[in-house]
Design an enzyme around this catalytic site. Structure first.
Site, mmCIF file in Angstrom:
data_model
loop_
_atom_site.group_PDB
_atom_site.id
_atom_site.type_symbol
_atom_site.label_atom_id
_atom_site.label_comp_id
_atom_site.label_asym_id
_atom_site.label_seq_id
_atom_site.Cartn_x
_atom_site.Cartn_y
_atom_site.Cartn_z
ATOM 1 C CB CYS A 113 12.949 8.879 8.148
ATOM 2 S SG CYS A 113 13.848 7.838 7.347
ATOM 3 C CD GLU B 73 13.055 0.702 8.746
ATOM 4 O OE1 GLU B 73 13.556 1.717 9.474
ATOM 5 O OE2 GLU B 73 13.842 -0.068 8.971
ATOM 6 N N GLY C 180 6.581 4.927 8.017
ATOM 7 C CA GLY C 180 5.637 6.323 8.202
ATOM 8 C C GLY C 180 5.985 7.012 9.455
ATOM 9 C CB SER C 181 4.028 9.730 11.029
ATOM 10 O OG SER C 181 2.725 9.022 11.166
ATOM 11 C CB THR C 182 6.691 8.305 15.665
ATOM 12 O OG1 THR C 182 8.001 7.949 15.110
ATOM 13 C CG2 THR C 182 6.799 7.602 16.995
ATOM 14 N N GLY D 119 2.849 4.509 13.305
ATOM 15 C CA GLY D 119 3.295 3.350 13.535
ATOM 16 C C GLY D 119 3.096 2.782 14.725
ATOM 17 C CD GLU E 13 9.911 13.007 10.847
ATOM 18 O OE1 GLU E 13 8.650 12.373 11.176
ATOM 19 O OE2 GLU E 13 10.787 12.282 10.533
ATOM 20 C CE LYS F 164 -2.054 3.023 2.711
ATOM 21 N NZ LYS F 164 -1.966 3.994 1.889
HETATM 22 P P1 NAD Z 1 2.236 8.443 7.572
HETATM 23 O O1 NAD Z 1 2.385 7.694 8.773
HETATM 24 O O2 NAD Z 1 1.086 9.495 7.546
HETATM 25 O O3 NAD Z 1 1.694 7.576 6.448
HETATM 26 C C1 NAD Z 1 2.678 6.422 5.955
HETATM 27 C C2 NAD Z 1 1.840 5.252 5.400
HETATM 28 O O4 NAD Z 1 0.747 5.054 6.371
HETATM 29 C C3 NAD Z 1 0.839 5.882 4.154
HETATM 30 O O5 NAD Z 1 0.751 5.131 3.122
HETATM 31 C C4 NAD Z 1 -0.469 6.107 4.786
HETATM 32 O O6 NAD Z 1 -1.557 6.050 3.918
HETATM 33 C C5 NAD Z 1 -0.690 4.853 5.827
HETATM 34 N N1 NAD Z 1 -1.376 5.027 6.858
HETATM 35 C C6 NAD Z 1 -2.026 6.070 7.325
HETATM 36 N N2 NAD Z 1 -2.844 5.830 8.311
HETATM 37 C C7 NAD Z 1 -2.747 4.604 8.508
HETATM 38 C C8 NAD Z 1 -3.314 3.642 9.564
HETATM 39 N N3 NAD Z 1 -4.292 4.007 10.278
HETATM 40 N N4 NAD Z 1 -3.015 2.249 9.294
HETATM 41 C C9 NAD Z 1 -2.277 1.802 8.270
HETATM 42 N N5 NAD Z 1 -1.541 2.874 7.558
HETATM 43 C C10 NAD Z 1 -2.120 4.021 7.757
HETATM 44 O O7 NAD Z 1 3.499 9.113 7.231
HETATM 45 P P2 NAD Z 1 3.675 9.775 5.905
HETATM 46 O O8 NAD Z 1 3.350 11.371 6.187
HETATM 47 O O9 NAD Z 1 3.318 9.311 4.514
HETATM 48 O O10 NAD Z 1 5.547 9.882 5.807
HETATM 49 C C11 NAD Z 1 6.285 10.608 6.716
HETATM 50 C C12 NAD Z 1 6.640 9.906 7.766
HETATM 51 O O11 NAD Z 1 7.420 8.737 7.548
HETATM 52 C C13 NAD Z 1 7.869 10.595 8.523
HETATM 53 O O12 NAD Z 1 7.652 10.543 10.036
HETATM 54 C C14 NAD Z 1 9.108 10.149 8.143
HETATM 55 O O13 NAD Z 1 10.334 10.217 9.306
HETATM 56 C C15 NAD Z 1 8.610 8.493 8.239
HETATM 57 N N6 NAD Z 1 9.772 7.870 7.287
HETATM 58 C C16 NAD Z 1 10.422 6.973 7.948
HETATM 59 C C17 NAD Z 1 11.196 6.199 7.214
HETATM 60 C C18 NAD Z 1 12.417 5.345 7.785
HETATM 61 O O14 NAD Z 1 12.965 4.390 7.172
HETATM 62 N N7 NAD Z 1 12.352 5.322 8.942
HETATM 63 C C19 NAD Z 1 11.271 6.562 5.694
HETATM 64 C C20 NAD Z 1 10.642 7.223 5.204
HETATM 65 C C21 NAD Z 1 9.816 7.980 6.066
#
Ligand code: NAD
Length: 509
Positions: free
Chosen positions: A294, A260, A238-240, A243, A395, A186
């Site tokens: 990130c 991650e 994605g975001s903490t 996560g 962040e 996804k």
């Molecule tokens: P986000 O957490 O908003 O979304 C990430 C993904 O999760 C998207 O596909 C989103 O649609 C999905 N998502 C949203 N709600 C969900 C739910 N309830 N259940 C399951 N999935 C859901 O993050 P973002 O804004 O897309 O990305 C930015 C964040 O990602 C930043 O915090 C960044 O640090 C982090 N990031 C981490 C790494 C790493 O390797 N550590 C790499 C890239 C980005």
């Protein structure tokens, strides 16, 4: 993939073929550099997730060609995947740039190469991976042969963020495939196009149902993928905050989880550091992908002896950075991913001033000729930052460097570690022996000495603390996609000779 009005359309891809979303709904994909619509993508829902999970389940349980394939053969397929990425590099790069805002320089010159390298190098790695390991035979209490088998976990939900769509895809899909799993990807709903296209391309060499993609809102598709009872593993980038929620959902059925998450990378500049190298390196560390990474180096901790000189050079070098259309090879920094995100970054900058810090350069919207509808932020350096200010704790995910002054090394290490995050950290110094000692004290999954973003596709990458857990890249990532089973065979045929049995069978002679 064309609609009637010639706008490219990206449906779902399930069980080896494109299919329409159950809802029939599509949403627009926007180019963040111009505000233009560049395509339409299907909005999946729970019914689509059920369909994709059933396909992946069937490919794992019933039509088990993939999981039963020898590692050597799977390795060959992974190498074919690498070839496919390279053969379609231009198309994939252009798709990615036009919805993510990443510069063409970076996507074509770095990401695509890393994606191909991940598939190719895991194609080699999988042939060496200890899928079967023999333990030494132990003579007591009786002759037993035990093997350790590493088996694919099953059906995996792979959820990625918008900032490096193809790279994040490959970081999950390549090792999940290497281990013999089946999966549903996804991508983030704002940057799905390169992922959907690559899934279609890779399906030309994979058995059907092994690799599926369902695009949709995180609150619908992401939620369903992390709750589904037939999913065995979730890998999430994605975001903490999301996560944490994913981990809670996964706990209900004990899914295996890799997270991650976010970061707030501190770089310690020692008094002996080369100012010129730090200025270029630290700004590369925070301006790559306009700070939307990130593991960016967002907190620069500078010793008081060189603080003023360092700031002066950071300001000058920052002002050299070309903000522009990501398609232009002369561009060093592109836009924020969406207007909402742009507004969030600007609010962080305002909060720094309100908290008493000072902007030495940047801090405003950047005007880019020909991209008037884009969401550009000037490269920004903020000084006089204290580690408890919002800009230092949270962040920002934008081109904003917070500079913090320190007096002693102990103080610098304490500030560096005083964060909820632990993804990246670094040291700038001419004394690499001392740098190694400092690296031991830094609580982060990656420590970089005298540069930033030194990620290698064969070195483990992942977080300490609230930056998540599990590791991606190289052989370390294959380990995240296997279950470990021990298989023991007894060779003693005579019940009377089985010493352990006598614990129960006390009458046995
Ligand atoms: P986000 O957490 O908003 O979304 C990430 C993904 O999760 C998207 O596909 C989103 O649609 C999905 N998502 C949203 N709600 C969900 C739910 N309830 N259940 C399951 N999935 C859901 O993050 P973002 O804004 O897309 O990305 C930015 C964040 O990602 C930043 O915090 C960044 O640090 C982090 N990031 C981490 C790494 C790493 O390797 N550590 C790499 C890239 C980005």
């Amino acid at each position: 993939m064309q609609s009637a009005n010639e706008m490219p359309r990206y449906p779902l891809f399930i069980n080896g073929e494109y299919c329409e979303p159950a809802s029939g709904e599509y949403t627009q994909v926007i180019n963040p550099a111009t505000g233009d619509v560049v395509g339409e993508v299907a909005m999946g829902n729970e019914a689509d997730v059920d369909k994709a999970v059933a396909a992946a389940r069937n490919a794992f349980d019933n039509n088990s060609d993939w999981r039963r394939m020898s590692p050597e053969k799977r390795g060959k397929v992974l190498k074919q995947c690498a070839q496919i990425v390279l053969a379609n590099a231009q198309e994939l790069a252009l798709l990615e740039v036009s919805c993510s805002g990443g510069t063409l320089n970076r996507v074509a010159g770095m990401d695509i190469m890393a994606v191909a390298d991940l598939f190719g190098s895991l194609g080699d790695e999988v042939t060496q991976f200890p899928f079967v390991e023999a333990l030494p035979t132990r003579p007591l209490p009786e002759l037993v042969n035990t093997q350790v088998w590493r088996e694919p976990i099953g059906v995996c939900s792979l959820i990625t963020a918008w900032n490096f769509p193809l790279l994040l895809f490959a970081m999950k899909v390549a090792p999940a495939l290497a281990a013999g799993n089946t999966m549903i990807v996804k991508p983030a709903e704002i940057t799905p196009t390169s992922t959907v296209r690559l899934v279609e391309l890779l399906n030309t060499v994979l058995p059907k149902g092994v690799l599926n993609v369902v695009v949709g809102a995180g609150s619908v598709v992401g939620e369903a993928l992390t709750l589904h009872k037939d999913v065995d593993k979730v890998s999430f980038t994605g975001s903490t905050s999301i996560g944490r929620h994913v981990q809670q959902n996964a706990a209900l059925t004990m899914k295996r989880v890799t997270l991650e998450l976010g970061g707030k990378g501190p770089g310690i500049v020692m008094p002996d550091a080369d100012i010129e190298r730090v200025a270029y390196g630290a700004l590369w560390g925070v301006y790559m992908n306009a700070g939307q990474a990130c593991e960016s180096g967002t907190r620069l901790l500078v010793h008081e002896d060189i603080y003023d000189e360092m700031i002066q050079r950071l300001k000058e070098v920052s002002e050299e950075v070309v903000v522009g259309n990501p398609m232009d090879p002369a561009t060093g920094m592109g836009p924020m991913s969406t207007e909402t995100h742009y507004n969030k970054v600007m609010q962080y900058i305002e909060s720094a001033v309100a908290d008493g810090a000072e902007i030495v350069t940047g801090g405003k919207r950047a005007d880019v000729a020909g991209c008037e509808g884009g969401f550009f932020v000037e490269p920004t350096v903020i000084v006089g930052v204290k580690n408890d200010m919002k800009v230092a704790c949270e962040e920002i995910f934008g081109p904003v460097l917070s500079v913090i002054k320190y007096s002693s090394l102990d103080e610098a290490i304490a500030i560096a570690n005083d964060s909820d995050y632990g993804l990246s950290a670094g040291v700038w110094t001419e004394n690499v022996v001392q740098a190694q000692q400092i690296a031991r004290d830094l609580r982060a999954g990656s420590v970089w000495i005298n540069d930033w973003h030194m990620m290698r596709t064969d070195a483990p990458f992942g977080g300490y603390k609230q930056s998540g857990y599990g590791r991606e890249f190289g052989k370390y990532s294959i380990s995240s996609y296997v279950e470990t089973k021990s298989v023991s065979t007894s060779f003693e045929r005579n019940p009377a000779a089985k010493k352990m049995h006598k614990i129960v069978h006390t009458k046995l002679a």
